[in-house]
Design a protein around this motif. Structure first.
Motif, mmCIF file in Angstrom:
data_model
loop_
_atom_site.group_PDB
_atom_site.id
_atom_site.type_symbol
_atom_site.label_atom_id
_atom_site.label_comp_id
_atom_site.label_asym_id
_atom_site.label_seq_id
_atom_site.Cartn_x
_atom_site.Cartn_y
_atom_site.Cartn_z
ATOM 1 N N VAL A 138 0.916 -1.059 -0.092
ATOM 2 C CA VAL A 138 -0.128 0.080 0.050
ATOM 3 C C VAL A 138 0.874 0.924 -0.147
ATOM 4 O O VAL A 138 1.734 1.470 0.781
ATOM 5 C CB VAL A 138 -0.973 0.107 1.285
ATOM 6 C CG1 VAL A 138 -1.919 1.296 1.174
ATOM 7 C CG2 VAL A 138 -1.848 -1.156 1.113
ATOM 8 N N ALA A 139 0.568 2.187 -0.923
ATOM 9 C CA ALA A 139 1.440 3.334 -1.119
ATOM 10 C C ALA A 139 0.733 4.518 -0.392
ATOM 11 O O ALA A 139 -0.573 4.635 -0.501
ATOM 12 C CB ALA A 139 1.527 3.725 -2.323
ATOM 13 N N ILE A 140 1.439 5.596 0.183
ATOM 14 C CA ILE A 140 0.574 6.901 0.800
ATOM 15 C C ILE A 140 1.335 8.048 -0.106
ATOM 16 O O ILE A 140 2.533 8.211 -0.259
ATOM 17 C CB ILE A 140 1.147 6.924 2.333
ATOM 18 C CG1 ILE A 140 0.649 5.794 3.107
ATOM 19 C CG2 ILE A 140 0.583 8.194 2.734
ATOM 20 C CD1 ILE A 140 -0.586 5.232 3.046
ATOM 21 N N LEU A 141 0.527 8.910 -0.359
ATOM 22 C CA LEU A 141 0.671 10.149 -1.095
ATOM 23 C C LEU A 141 0.257 11.296 -0.043
ATOM 24 O O LEU A 141 -0.858 11.232 0.100
ATOM 25 C CB LEU A 141 0.243 10.228 -2.589
ATOM 26 C CG LEU A 141 0.916 10.816 -3.564
ATOM 27 C CD1 LEU A 141 0.299 10.515 -4.761
ATOM 28 C CD2 LEU A 141 0.609 12.429 -3.294
ATOM 29 N N ASN A 142 1.235 12.211 0.382
ATOM 30 C CA ASN A 142 0.735 13.035 1.167
ATOM 31 C C ASN A 142 0.253 14.281 0.328
ATOM 32 O O ASN A 142 1.017 15.073 -0.510
ATOM 33 C CB ASN A 142 1.923 13.689 1.832
ATOM 34 C CG ASN A 142 1.618 14.693 2.715
ATOM 35 O OD1 ASN A 142 0.581 15.179 3.225
ATOM 36 N ND2 ASN A 142 2.583 15.182 3.689
ATOM 37 N N ALA A 143 -1.077 14.724 0.664
ATOM 38 C CA ALA A 143 -1.940 15.820 -0.002
ATOM 39 C C ALA A 143 -1.817 17.050 1.019
ATOM 40 O O ALA A 143 -2.627 17.945 0.601
ATOM 41 C CB ALA A 143 -3.153 15.625 -0.365
ATOM 42 N N GLY A 144 -0.818 17.083 1.909
ATOM 43 C CA GLY A 144 -0.930 18.188 2.662
ATOM 44 C C GLY A 144 -1.103 17.756 4.428
ATOM 45 O O GLY A 144 -2.221 17.331 4.391
ATOM 46 N N ASP A 145 -0.245 17.874 5.042
ATOM 47 C CA ASP A 145 -0.361 17.564 6.550
ATOM 48 C C ASP A 145 0.306 18.775 7.437
ATOM 49 O O ASP A 145 1.364 19.141 7.293
ATOM 50 C CB ASP A 145 0.472 16.274 6.720
ATOM 51 C CG ASP A 145 2.056 16.169 6.651
ATOM 52 O OD1 ASP A 145 2.481 17.189 5.745
ATOM 53 O OD2 ASP A 145 2.790 15.862 7.535
ATOM 54 N N GLY A 146 -0.967 19.450 7.977
ATOM 55 C CA GLY A 146 -0.645 20.508 8.920
ATOM 56 C C GLY A 146 0.316 21.680 8.236
ATOM 57 O O GLY A 146 0.079 21.889 7.168
ATOM 58 N N ARG A 147 1.097 21.940 9.099
ATOM 59 C CA ARG A 147 2.252 22.900 8.663
ATOM 60 C C ARG A 147 3.588 22.186 7.903
ATOM 61 O O ARG A 147 4.327 23.010 7.442
ATOM 62 C CB ARG A 147 2.738 23.799 9.766
ATOM 63 C CG ARG A 147 1.640 24.535 10.461
ATOM 64 C CD ARG A 147 2.448 25.523 11.635
ATOM 65 N NE ARG A 147 1.503 26.043 12.473
ATOM 66 C CZ ARG A 147 2.110 27.076 13.425
ATOM 67 N NH1 ARG A 147 3.298 27.201 13.609
ATOM 68 N NH2 ARG A 147 1.133 27.543 14.410
#
Length: 325
Positions: A138-147
């Motif tokens: 399973v892959a994870i793609l960050n679309a924005g996390d906090g600051r």
């Protein structure tokens, strides 16, 4: 140093959590692949209408814990144009509102044979948490996390700049506004440094400049006119009032007076200066409406290029287009 979770042993993208630490060849590979999607001869508007079978049979879940329109839509379009099956999880109506934890959500969705999660979350480090606990396939793609980070926004910003000014080593880039609360600013700074930008400036009131940001290789300006002098690219940021606790500014009117990009300020800059903004735009605050969609503005190009860039990232992670760095 490259984030250890992000790459496979042979240097391919495994997840995309942050731009920080990516090698220049790998970042360039992503931009080159995005260029291939954006330049398809079948369309005179980049990747509009293009559909390829690269991710046929794959399932991508957009898991957005923060409100978003353009980011979620471009991720959805990107996945669909790669022929993936796409599910948009409505967080307010999901089990997380009934007490289910992030880890419960992840494991439940994994049991449904999900291949990639696109995560947007108000907590810094949320995408990293998912990547640490995700199953190997399973892959994870960050679309924005906090600051913390917004890597695909930085990539599409670099892609947009490169289409007009590929000579990063000769560019002076000014990032203006709420630097303190901006994950885009941090990701853009990392990407610009990787690509060798000549000078990176951050401009804003003292209350919205993080302490010690000079360590990231930027110069700090609290006066917009001196900060914008001789700039080749101006990246404007919105005031993130939802992240502000306490009094950071007297008023938005004063911010516009002191730090907004107006027609009068634009007229003093290089005639070929490029104006950018990750959106959403606060007209009359960080930018005048006439400037936002004027001839020097690349704001709508940024939105369009987001599809090709996100197609490139998804293809490199889930498809056969990964490249060793």
């Amino acid at each position: 140093m490259t984030h250890p979770l992000q790459l496979t042993p042979d240097g391919r993208l495994r997840h995309l959590l942050t731009v920080e630490g990516l090698s220049r060849p790998l970042l360039t590979d992503i931009l080159d692949q995005a260029e291939r999607y954006a330049s398809q001869p079948s369309s005179n508007r980049g990747s509009r209408g293009l559909k390829v079978p690269l991710l046929h049979g794959k399932t991508v879940v957009n898991l957005f814990f923060e409100a978003s329109t353009r980011t979620r839509m471009t991720f959805e379009l990107a996945a669909k144009r790669l022929s993936a099956d796409v599910l948009n999880l409505q967080i307010a109506a999901s089990s997380t509102s009934k007490g289910e934890t992030l880890l419960d959500t992840l494991k439940t969705m994994e049991a449904m044979q999900v291949d990639m999660f696109v995560i947007r979350h108000e907590a810094s480090g949320a995408a990293h948490f998912f990547a640490q606990h995700a199953a190997p396939e399973v892959a994870i793609l960050n679309a924005g996390d906090g600051r913390h980070a917004h890597p695909t926004q930085a990539l599409l910003d670099m892609f947009t700049i490169r289409r007009h000014r590929p000579d990063f080593e000769n560019l002076t880039v000014a990032i203006v506004g709420d630097i303190l609360h901006s994950r885009v600013a941090r990701s853009d700074i990392h990407a610009l440094r990787i690509l060798g930008a000549k000078e990176i400036r951050v401009i804003g009131p003292r209350t919205l400049i993080p302490a010690g940001i000079e360590a990231m290789g930027v110069t700090v300006h609290n006066d917009i006119d001196s900060g914008l002098a001789d700039a080749d690219v101006v990246i404007l940021l919105r005031l993130q009032k939802e992240r502000m606790v306490g009094a950071f500014l007297p008023s938005t009117g004063e911010f516009h007076r002191d730090f907004g990009l107006t027609k009068a300020r634009l007229a003093k800059l290089k005639p070929e200066v490029l104006v950018m903004h990750p959106g959403p735009i606060n007209r009359g605050v960080e930018i005048e409406g006439d400037v936002a969609y004027g001839e020097r503005s690349l704001i709508l190009e940024q939105v369009e290029h987001g599809i090709a860039v996100r197609m490139a990232v998804m293809g490199m992670i889930l498809g056969d287009e990964g490249a060793a760095s």
